[in-house]
Write an enzyme that holds these catalytic residues in place. Structure first.
Site, short mmCIF file in Angstrom:
data_model
loop_
_atom_site.label_atom_id
_atom_site.label_comp_id
_atom_site.label_asym_id
_atom_site.label_seq_id
_atom_site.Cartn_x
_atom_site.Cartn_y
_atom_site.Cartn_z
N TYR A 194 -8.51 -17.21 3.95
CA TYR A 194 -7.88 -16.09 3.24
C TYR A 194 -8.04 -16.25 1.73
O TYR A 194 -8.45 -15.31 1.03
CB TYR A 194 -6.40 -16.02 3.59
CG TYR A 194 -5.62 -15.00 2.79
CD1 TYR A 194 -5.76 -13.64 3.04
CD2 TYR A 194 -4.73 -15.42 1.80
CE1 TYR A 194 -5.04 -12.70 2.30
CE2 TYR A 194 -4.02 -14.49 1.06
CZ TYR A 194 -4.17 -13.14 1.32
OH TYR A 194 -3.46 -12.22 0.59
N SER A 202 -4.93 -11.43 -4.53
CA SER A 202 -3.81 -12.33 -4.25
C SER A 202 -3.93 -13.54 -5.15
O SER A 202 -5.05 -13.97 -5.51
CB SER A 202 -3.83 -12.77 -2.78
OG SER A 202 -2.91 -13.83 -2.57
N GLY A 226 0.82 -1.22 0.00
CA GLY A 226 0.00 0.00 0.00
C GLY A 226 0.84 1.26 0.00
O GLY A 226 0.54 2.22 -0.71
#
Length: 243
Positions: free
Chosen positions: A150, A137, A19
């Protein structure tokens, strides 16, 4: 040439790791860049590393009221957002035998619920030509033991990108996903040498990615250079999931 000149960018979860690299790159490309973190110390550390026009904001993006406050703060100084990057997320280890409701809810709240309501809160400020970049991801397409929740959360984000592309294309808003593989961030630095070696061994290019390389792709998707790309997922994984 500054590729984001006269644009306003918002990076949710933009004060560290990937980020931060995105926030830095956007500000360097002349965007007025708002970026968030829950922690004042992270915002201060990030600000000390940045140049250009940037606006740090302390906020917990997992809270809907905080998302509303972020957009109200931004709208007080501008009437539009040209680029929205949703990067805030988390991962936690638990096998199927260990998953409990708290584990599941925490990951889905941050990785799935928060992006939904972040985009919803930003919509009044997103104008035709705006670009939404979701940081996903490669876990959305591979099975990693202990990271099933996840991976499922990132698969949900990928699915939303397809739906949102259909829903928002009539407003001239593009939605795309950046899907990093292993990236050499502080989290990876904490891994053992043995684990790092095993990860690198599986990557055809023979190394982990760098946060700046993820930022390069986010910049491309944010800029007008990608104006005919929508609903896509770009994997940045050194070939790990591609060959």
């Amino acid at each position: 040439m500054n590729r984001l000149e006269n644009k306003v960018a918002v990076v949710l979860g933009g004060a560290k790791g990937i980020g931060l690299a995105i926030s830095q790159r956007f500000a360097n490309e002349a965007a007025t860049t708002w970026f968030t973190s829950r922690r004042d110390e992270e915002l201060a550390a990030a600000s000390s590393k940045m140049s250009g026009t940037f606006r740090p904001l302390r906020a917990d993006v997992s809270q809907q009221t905080e998302l509303t406050r972020i957009m109200q703060t931004i709208s007080a100084s501008t009437d539009q957002i040209d680029v929205l990057v949703i990067n805030a997320g988390m991962a936690d280890y638990a096998t199927i035998d260990e998953i409990n409701p708290s584990h599941f809810d925490q990951i889905f709240d941050i990785n799935v619920r928060a992006p939904v309501f972040a985009l919803q809160a930003a919509l009044p400020l997103l104008k035709p030509g705006a670009s939404v970049v979701l940081i996903g991801s490669i876990a959305d397409v591979i099975g990693t033991p202990g990271y099933g929740v996840y991976g499922a959360s990132k698969a949900a984000l990928r699915s939303f990108a397809r739906t949102w592309t259909r829903e928002l294309s009539t407003r001239g808003i593009r939605v795309n996903v950046v899907a990093p593989g292993p990236v050499d961030t502080d989290m990876m630095a904490a891994a053992s040498d043995e684990m790092r070696a095993e990860i690198i061994k599986a990557i055809p290019l023979g190394r982990m990615g760098k946060p700046e390389e993820i930022a390069n792709v986010a910049l491309f998707l944010a800029s007008d250079e990608s104006r005919y790309i929508a609903g896509a997922e770009i994997c940045i994984d050194g070939g790990l999931t591609q060959v």
